[in-house]
Design a protein around this motif. Structure first.
Motif, PDB file in Angstrom:
ATOM      1  N   HIS A  27      13.102  -2.639  -3.762  1.00  0.00           N
ATOM      2  CA  HIS A  27      14.282  -3.491  -3.943  1.00  0.00           C
ATOM      3  C   HIS A  27      14.292  -4.548  -2.848  1.00  0.00           C
ATOM      4  O   HIS A  27      14.060  -4.234  -1.680  1.00  0.00           O
ATOM      5  CB  HIS A  27      15.551  -2.635  -3.863  1.00  0.00           C
ATOM      6  CG  HIS A  27      16.820  -3.432  -3.760  1.00  0.00           C
ATOM      7  ND1 HIS A  27      17.214  -4.325  -4.731  1.00  0.00           N
ATOM      8  CD2 HIS A  27      17.770  -3.490  -2.798  1.00  0.00           C
ATOM      9  CE1 HIS A  27      18.361  -4.888  -4.360  1.00  0.00           C
ATOM     10  NE2 HIS A  27      18.723  -4.407  -3.192  1.00  0.00           N
ATOM     11  N   HIS A  74      16.577  -6.436  -0.744  1.00  0.00           N
ATOM     12  CA  HIS A  74      17.978  -6.283  -0.336  1.00  0.00           C
ATOM     13  C   HIS A  74      18.598  -7.649  -0.032  1.00  0.00           C
ATOM     14  O   HIS A  74      18.102  -8.367   0.837  1.00  0.00           O
ATOM     15  CB  HIS A  74      18.020  -5.375   0.896  1.00  0.00           C
ATOM     16  CG  HIS A  74      19.381  -5.150   1.449  1.00  0.00           C
ATOM     17  ND1 HIS A  74      19.998  -3.929   1.432  1.00  0.00           N
ATOM     18  CD2 HIS A  74      20.251  -5.996   2.039  1.00  0.00           C
ATOM     19  CE1 HIS A  74      21.189  -4.043   1.984  1.00  0.00           C
ATOM     20  NE2 HIS A  74      21.364  -5.286   2.360  1.00  0.00           N
ATOM     21  N   TRP A 133      15.739  -8.236   3.313  1.00  0.00           N
ATOM     22  CA  TRP A 133      14.669  -7.293   3.634  1.00  0.00           C
ATOM     23  C   TRP A 133      14.340  -6.489   2.391  1.00  0.00           C
ATOM     24  O   TRP A 133      15.094  -6.528   1.412  1.00  0.00           O
ATOM     25  CB  TRP A 133      15.005  -6.439   4.843  1.00  0.00           C
ATOM     26  CG  TRP A 133      16.218  -5.548   4.788  1.00  0.00           C
ATOM     27  CD1 TRP A 133      17.530  -5.936   4.732  1.00  0.00           C
ATOM     28  CD2 TRP A 133      16.224  -4.115   4.828  1.00  0.00           C
ATOM     29  NE1 TRP A 133      18.352  -4.837   4.741  1.00  0.00           N
ATOM     30  CE2 TRP A 133      17.579  -3.704   4.802  1.00  0.00           C
ATOM     31  CE3 TRP A 133      15.227  -3.129   4.913  1.00  0.00           C
ATOM     32  CZ2 TRP A 133      17.961  -2.356   4.827  1.00  0.00           C
ATOM     33  CZ3 TRP A 133      15.608  -1.800   4.949  1.00  0.00           C
ATOM     34  CH2 TRP A 133      16.960  -1.420   4.908  1.00  0.00           C
ATOM     35  N   HIS A 169      12.791  -2.738   0.655  1.00  0.00           N
ATOM     36  CA  HIS A 169      12.630  -1.312   0.942  1.00  0.00           C
ATOM     37  C   HIS A 169      12.576  -0.539  -0.358  1.00  0.00           C
ATOM     38  O   HIS A 169      12.920  -1.052  -1.419  1.00  0.00           O
ATOM     39  CB  HIS A 169      13.783  -0.820   1.835  1.00  0.00           C
ATOM     40  CG  HIS A 169      15.167  -0.989   1.251  1.00  0.00           C
ATOM     41  ND1 HIS A 169      15.665  -0.174   0.267  1.00  0.00           N
ATOM     42  CD2 HIS A 169      16.155  -1.884   1.523  1.00  0.00           C
ATOM     43  CE1 HIS A 169      16.910  -0.553  -0.026  1.00  0.00           C
ATOM     44  NE2 HIS A 169      17.227  -1.593   0.710  1.00  0.00           N
ATOM     45  N   HIS A 218      13.635   2.208  -3.220  1.00  0.00           N
ATOM     46  CA  HIS A 218      14.953   2.481  -3.810  1.00  0.00           C
ATOM     47  C   HIS A 218      14.880   3.598  -4.861  1.00  0.00           C
ATOM     48  O   HIS A 218      15.677   3.627  -5.803  1.00  0.00           O
ATOM     49  CB  HIS A 218      15.505   1.206  -4.449  1.00  0.00           C
ATOM     50  CG  HIS A 218      16.993   1.041  -4.307  1.00  0.00           C
ATOM     51  ND1 HIS A 218      17.902   1.914  -4.853  1.00  0.00           N
ATOM     52  CD2 HIS A 218      17.724   0.092  -3.669  1.00  0.00           C
ATOM     53  CE1 HIS A 218      19.128   1.499  -4.568  1.00  0.00           C
ATOM     54  NE2 HIS A 218      19.043   0.404  -3.834  1.00  0.00           N
ATOM     55  N   HIS A 248      27.149  -1.587   0.007  1.00  0.00           N
ATOM     56  CA  HIS A 248      26.213  -2.637  -0.397  1.00  0.00           C
ATOM     57  C   HIS A 248      26.321  -2.839  -1.898  1.00  0.00           C
ATOM     58  O   HIS A 248      26.315  -1.863  -2.653  1.00  0.00           O
ATOM     59  CB  HIS A 248      24.784  -2.218  -0.011  1.00  0.00           C
ATOM     60  CG  HIS A 248      23.717  -3.140  -0.519  1.00  0.00           C
ATOM     61  ND1 HIS A 248      23.765  -4.511  -0.370  1.00  0.00           N
ATOM     62  CD2 HIS A 248      22.545  -2.889  -1.169  1.00  0.00           C
ATOM     63  CE1 HIS A 248      22.675  -5.048  -0.906  1.00  0.00           C
ATOM     64  NE2 HIS A 248      21.926  -4.089  -1.396  1.00  0.00           N
ATOM     65  N   HIS A 280      24.536  -4.836  -5.026  1.00  0.00           N
ATOM     66  CA  HIS A 280      23.378  -5.647  -5.404  1.00  0.00           C
ATOM     67  C   HIS A 280      23.846  -6.934  -6.068  1.00  0.00           C
ATOM     68  O   HIS A 280      24.895  -6.968  -6.724  1.00  0.00           O
ATOM     69  CB  HIS A 280      22.487  -4.871  -6.384  1.00  0.00           C
ATOM     70  CG  HIS A 280      21.684  -3.788  -5.728  1.00  0.00           C
ATOM     71  ND1 HIS A 280      20.468  -3.362  -6.200  1.00  0.00           N
ATOM     72  CD2 HIS A 280      21.924  -3.050  -4.613  1.00  0.00           C
ATOM     73  CE1 HIS A 280      19.996  -2.407  -5.409  1.00  0.00           C
ATOM     74  NE2 HIS A 280      20.873  -2.189  -4.442  1.00  0.00           N
ATOM     75  N   VAL A 291      23.103  -1.936  -9.190  1.00  0.00           N
ATOM     76  CA  VAL A 291      23.852  -0.798  -8.628  1.00  0.00           C
ATOM     77  C   VAL A 291      24.661  -1.268  -7.425  1.00  0.00           C
ATOM     78  O   VAL A 291      24.448  -2.358  -6.899  1.00  0.00           O
ATOM     79  CB  VAL A 291      22.915   0.348  -8.143  1.00  0.00           C
ATOM     80  CG1 VAL A 291      22.251   1.068  -9.287  1.00  0.00           C
ATOM     81  CG2 VAL A 291      21.874  -0.156  -7.138  1.00  0.00           C
ATOM     82  N   HIS A 327      26.276   0.816  -3.746  1.00  0.00           N
ATOM     83  CA  HIS A 327      26.174   2.133  -3.107  1.00  0.00           C
ATOM     84  C   HIS A 327      26.502   2.079  -1.633  1.00  0.00           C
ATOM     85  O   HIS A 327      26.571   1.004  -1.028  1.00  0.00           O
ATOM     86  CB  HIS A 327      24.761   2.707  -3.297  1.00  0.00           C
ATOM     87  CG  HIS A 327      23.641   1.828  -2.808  1.00  0.00           C
ATOM     88  ND1 HIS A 327      23.148   1.891  -1.536  1.00  0.00           N
ATOM     89  CD2 HIS A 327      22.921   0.860  -3.429  1.00  0.00           C
ATOM     90  CE1 HIS A 327      22.160   1.017  -1.404  1.00  0.00           C
ATOM     91  NE2 HIS A 327      22.005   0.357  -2.542  1.00  0.00           N
ATOM     92  N   HIS A 367      25.154   2.498   2.001  1.00  0.00           N
ATOM     93  CA  HIS A 367      23.800   2.303   2.529  1.00  0.00           C
ATOM     94  C   HIS A 367      23.450   3.278   3.647  1.00  0.00           C
ATOM     95  O   HIS A 367      22.450   3.096   4.348  1.00  0.00           O
ATOM     96  CB  HIS A 367      23.566   0.858   2.964  1.00  0.00           C
ATOM     97  CG  HIS A 367      22.198   0.343   2.617  1.00  0.00           C
ATOM     98  ND1 HIS A 367      21.050   0.851   3.185  1.00  0.00           N
ATOM     99  CD2 HIS A 367      21.774  -0.600   1.749  1.00  0.00           C
ATOM    100  CE1 HIS A 367      19.991   0.211   2.695  1.00  0.00           C
ATOM    101  NE2 HIS A 367      20.405  -0.671   1.811  1.00  0.00           N
TER     102      HIS A 367
HETATM  103 CU1  C2O Z   1      19.258  -2.154   0.712  1.00  0.00          CU
HETATM  104 CU2  C2O Z   1      20.441  -0.853  -2.940  1.00  0.00          CU
HETATM  105  O1  C2O Z   1      19.796  -1.423  -1.109  1.00  0.00           O
END
Ligand code: C2O
Length: 547
Positions: free
Chosen positions: A111, A113, A157, A159, A161, A435, A437, A526, A528, A530
């Motif tokens: 993902h 971010h 950034w 990462h 997921h 967070h 998206h 989504v 969520h 973090h």
């Molecule tokens: Cu940095 Cu859904 O994430």
């Protein structure tokens, strides 16, 4: 015995360019980045650690991964490949909702971010894949992800997921920085620039065993329910760009540091010794309207602080970057000798060479916040309640948003290009970084909840914030939003015991224009918590954009 501090030099991660130039023209870039198991030296005196690392080859892979340099308006596509082994290097827990491939392998999905991109490039938790795409999750659709880079310039950034494995995949090393630059804005602002004076710092905590392996407690807090899962991971060594407590030699001049917190659960309250201040210029992927001078600031997991440090304003030869945040934040233990130190700046004597011609302008950038008649919006008051379920012994068994699971139908269904008001109620004991998206948002106010216990028990019974009369409960002290957070963020800290009001823009890019990709297709987005250990079990909900 613990490791000596400040013996390793701060690394700069390799850079990959998400664009190319031919005959003076800027062209989209296509990158291929793999995930590899390899050995990584976190410290001079620590045996090499087995990690999972991003890179263009196993030899080139690093922790954190390469920094991807993108240009605003020039699309970047990335083919993410998984070369990971058959089994994980860390204890994961099959009793929480988790990707469990039938034929073994470590499932991953990436993902970006803070990115504004089509849903099938978002890295849906169920779009995972194992080595060689041998097995793919139920929402997997494509190997190559499209990042249009149409949003305003800023710090992102990337990462992993994967459902139920995000905390262990990031802990193993699957993190990296991504920056969208707007060269003309950089020239206009004239902040410190170039690879020497504009650097990323990715700060995270890890524990190690004597043989150098990453250490994660393999017994859950509540092993009868979850044999491995722990509500928050904390490590005692502080790592910056892949080295424990490194040092960096700096000239007596201004530097720009883009500080990202990819830790599972640790908050940092950063400060500098010798009386130096930070000059904050941006938070997450947005500039602040004007620079904010501060002696310290709090950075939650997944937040970014973009700061200037002016080493010409001190006579000191050494400046330490410190951490003062208790863990868990704010209810936990105070920092100790190990996690209270982050890194050391060794200030070189003499005048800077070349001379420092950068400046910090009095105003930076203001993003439009007013409604434009051409964009159709609506505002909705939504109650988002974060709370944890406990076992008879009082240990958390799982954490949910609105009492629902990730697989329950979406209840947050904003219109693409709209703005909404969300009331976020945090019934847990700790601060939770929320967070969302695709969105940018900021807190406008917060009110402490009175009579928390009766509100909690009503929620457990009715699971309906309105029926439990949240307005009657949110009356106490109000929340002060620090000026260094007053911009369009992609993560906002939720104080425990507070109801925080956030204004959320969905799928809007510079000047509040909606981006013309179809954000309403499946798989969707989504939102969520973090804290990765919370996100995995399972403080995460679908966000479904509608036309
Ligand atoms: Cu940095 Cu859904 O994430």
């Amino acid at each position: 015995a613990s490791l000596d501090m400040f013996v390793d030099e701060l690394p700069q991660m390799p850079r990959l360019y998400g664009y190319s130039r031919r005959e003076g023209l800027l062209l989209p870039g296509n990158l291929t980045i793999g995930m590899y198991e390899k050995k990584w030296k976190f410290h001079r005196d620590l045996p090499a650690t087995t990690v999972f690392a991003f890179g263009t080859s196993a030899a080139a892979a690093t922790v954190p991964g390469p920094t991807i340099e993108a240009l605003q308006g020039v699309p970047t596509s990335v083919t993410w490949l998984n070369f990971l082994p058959r089994s994980h290097i860390l204890p994961w827990d099959p009793t929480i909702p988790t990707a469990i491939p039938k034929h073994g392998g470590v499932p991953t999905v990436v993902h970006l971010h803070g990115g504004v991109h089509p849903p099938d490039s978002d890295g849906n938790a169920f779009a995972w894949f194992t080595s060689g795409f041998h097995e793919t999750g139920p929402k997997w659709t494509r190997k190559t992800y499209a990042y249009p880079n149409v949003q305003h310039a800023g710090n992102l950034w990337y990462h992993d997921h994967t459902v139920g494995l995000t905390r262990v995949n990031l802990l193993a090393g699957l993190i990296g920085a991504y920056v969208i630059r707007d060269p003309s804005l950089e020239v206009e602002l004239d902040l410190p620039s170039g690879p020497d004076f504009d650097q990323h710092l990715m700060v995270f905590d890890r524990s190690f065993t004597k043989d150098g392996s990453l250490y994660m407690n393999s017994t859950g807090d509540n092993p009868n329910i979850h044999p491995q899962w722990q509500p928050e991971y904390f490590g005692d060594a502080i790592i910056v760009n892949g080295k424990a407590w490194p040092y960096l030699k700096v000239q007596r001049r201004k530097y720009r540091f883009r500080i990202i917190n990819p830790s599972n659960a640790r908050y940092y309250k950063f400060s500098l010794t010798t009386g130096l201040s930070f000059i904050m210029v941006a938070s997450d992927a947005s500039y602040l309207p004007s620079p904010v001078i501060t002696k310290s600031f709090l950075l939650a997991p997944s937040e970014t602080a973009d700061v200037i440090i002016d080493f010409s304003t001190t006579e000191a030869k050494e400046v330490m970057l410190k951490n003062g945040a208790p863990y868990p934040y704010p209810s936990g233990s105070s920092v100790d000798r190990l996690n209270g130190e982050v890194m050391k700046f060794v200030v070189l004597s003499g005048n800077p060479n070349p001379p420092d011609r950068s400046r910090v302008p009095p105003s930076l950038k203001v993003y439009s916040t007013t409604q434009k008649p051409t964009v159709k919006r609506y505002s909705l008051k939504l109650y988002i309640v974060l709370y944890e379920y406990e076992s008879a012994t009082g240990d958390p068994t799982h954490l949910y948003i609105n009492g629902k699971r990730l697989t329950d139908p979406a209840t947050e269904t904003p219109k693409t290009g709209s703005t909404e008001t969300w009331e976020v109620i945090n019934l847990t004991e700790d601060n939770n970084p929320l967070h969302i998206h695709l969105a940018t948002f900021h807190a406008i106010k917060g009110r402490q909840l009175l009579d928390l216990e009766s509100f909690k028990s009503c929620m457990t019974e009715k699971n309906d914030a309105v029926a439990c009369n949240v307005t009657g409960h949110a009356k106490g002290k109000s929340l002060k939003i620090p000026s260094y957070e007053k911009t369009w963020k992609n993560v906002v800290k939720m104080e425990p015991g507070y109801q925080t009001t956030i204004v959320v823009k969905f799928n809007l890019i510079e000047n509040d224009a909606p981006y013309p990709f179809d954000a309403t297709t499946e798989p969707n987005y989504v939102y969520h918590c973090h804290i990765l250990d919370h996100e995995d079990n399972a403080m995460i909900r679908p966000l479904k954009l509608v036309a």
